[in-house]
Scaffold this motif. Structure first.
Motif, PDB file in Angstrom:
ATOM      1  N   ALA A 144      38.610  19.442  54.351  1.00 53.08           N
ATOM      2  CA  ALA A 144      39.606  19.047  53.352  1.00 53.08           C
ATOM      3  C   ALA A 144      39.648  17.533  53.211  1.00 53.08           C
ATOM      4  N   ARG A 145      39.487  16.841  54.331  1.00 55.50           N
ATOM      5  CA  ARG A 145      39.471  15.376  54.309  1.00 55.50           C
ATOM      6  C   ARG A 145      38.253  14.882  53.519  1.00 55.50           C
ATOM      7  N   ALA A 186      38.426  15.406  49.509  1.00 58.18           N
ATOM      8  CA  ALA A 186      39.191  14.425  48.727  1.00 58.18           C
ATOM      9  C   ALA A 186      38.237  13.348  48.180  1.00 58.18           C
ATOM     10  N   MET A 211      42.788  19.661  44.976  1.00 55.29           N
ATOM     11  CA  MET A 211      42.944  20.816  45.846  1.00 55.29           C
ATOM     12  C   MET A 211      44.363  21.349  45.728  1.00 55.29           C
ATOM     13  N   HIS A 258      43.776  16.310  53.342  1.00 58.49           N
ATOM     14  CA  HIS A 258      43.263  15.944  52.022  1.00 58.49           C
ATOM     15  C   HIS A 258      43.922  14.664  51.527  1.00 58.49           C
ATOM     16  N   ALA A 310      46.624  16.668  47.981  1.00 55.82           N
ATOM     17  CA  ALA A 310      46.581  18.061  47.531  1.00 55.82           C
ATOM     18  C   ALA A 310      47.958  18.514  47.054  1.00 55.82           C
TER      19      ALA A 310
END
Length: 258
Positions: free
Chosen positions: A183-184, A187, A191, A214, A217
């Motif tokens: 998720a990081r 970005a 999301m 993120h 998100a």
């Protein structure tokens, strides 16, 4: 339209939704199911998804695709996390082969959402991801791999009694793929994370971990909702609205990544 595509030599069942009129510019959509929960549930995985994908295609004016990961539904093969990662990569390529979108938006329920962000993090073809009740890691599977292997056999996600060749290597994949770290990396591409505040399978804290990693998100917590958000009309309404907004941007995924 029911069809198939090939992943690592395995034939996977899929369903392609097309709008009644012309396809509008923008990304296509792929929906990923989660890991089966109940005994023999693997046979019925994503059973209601084709109707949802036809609705999405009609509403959004784009080509959509859902499929059965290996070991589930009418797809060949046996469950492994690496295998499911490979299957989603193959599904993206298949959608781009049968249509001409500007990229792909991945939507995943539960484990499917976690896999979607893991794949999307390293694939510039992915413009955005929408995650429904995602898990932040697979550590619970990794802690008791032999017990989980037996569970996967019991529910029908693993058919071959000789699979896997190495239980240790099969289990190492549960720590190899890290949804929070993914998720990081995903970005600043968009999301969305949706979670029921009464989910008794995956805690809300998993959703917050992904959102915080993120950094930008969208988080939507649904009051009174449980684990299977695809059956919640509120979740589907939020998802369709978000998908429409993401498609209206109509930017190329590489631009979104930059």
């Amino acid at each position: 339209m029911d069809s198939t595509f090939v992943s690592n030599g395995l034939e996977l069942a899929c369903h392609i939704g097309r709008p009644p009129g012309d396809v509008q510019p923008g990304p296509g959509v792929i929906l990923c199911h989660g890991f089966p929960i109940e005994t023999l549930d693997a046979e019925r995985s994503a059973g209601t998804f084709p109707q949802l994908m036809d609705r999405m295609a009609s509403t959004l004016g784009c080509v959509t695709l859902t499929f059965n990961f290996r070991g589930c539904g009418n797809s060949e093969g046996d469950f492994s996390l690496q295998g499911w990662i490979d299957d989603l990569r193959a599904a993206i390529s298949h959608l781009l082969t049968v249509s001409d979108p500007s990229g792909v938006i991945l939507v995943g329920t539960n484990t499917g959402g976690s896999i979607a962000v893991c794949v999307g993090a390293d694939d510039p073809r992915v413009a955005a991801v929408g995650l429904l009740s995602p898990r932040a890691d697979f550590d619970d599977w990794a802690q008791h791999p032999r017990r989980f292997l037996e569970h996967a056999r019991e529910i029908g996600a693993i058919h071959d009694r000789k699979f896997p060749a190495s239980t240790d290597e099969w289990a190492r994949e549960f720590r190899r793929f890290r949804p929070v770290a993914s998720a990081r990396r995903f970005a600043p591409r968009p999301m969305l994370v949706m979670h029921g505040d009464e989910d008794d399978s995956v805690p809300v804290s998993d959703a917050r971990q992904l959102v915080n990693a993120h950094g930008d998100a969208e988080l939507s917590l649904l009051e009174g909702a449980g684990h299977r958000l695809r059956h919640d009309p509120r979740a589907i309404a939020i998802l369709l609205g978000w998908l429409d907004r993401m498609r209206s941007v109509q930017h190329h995924p590489s631009a979104a990544a930059g």
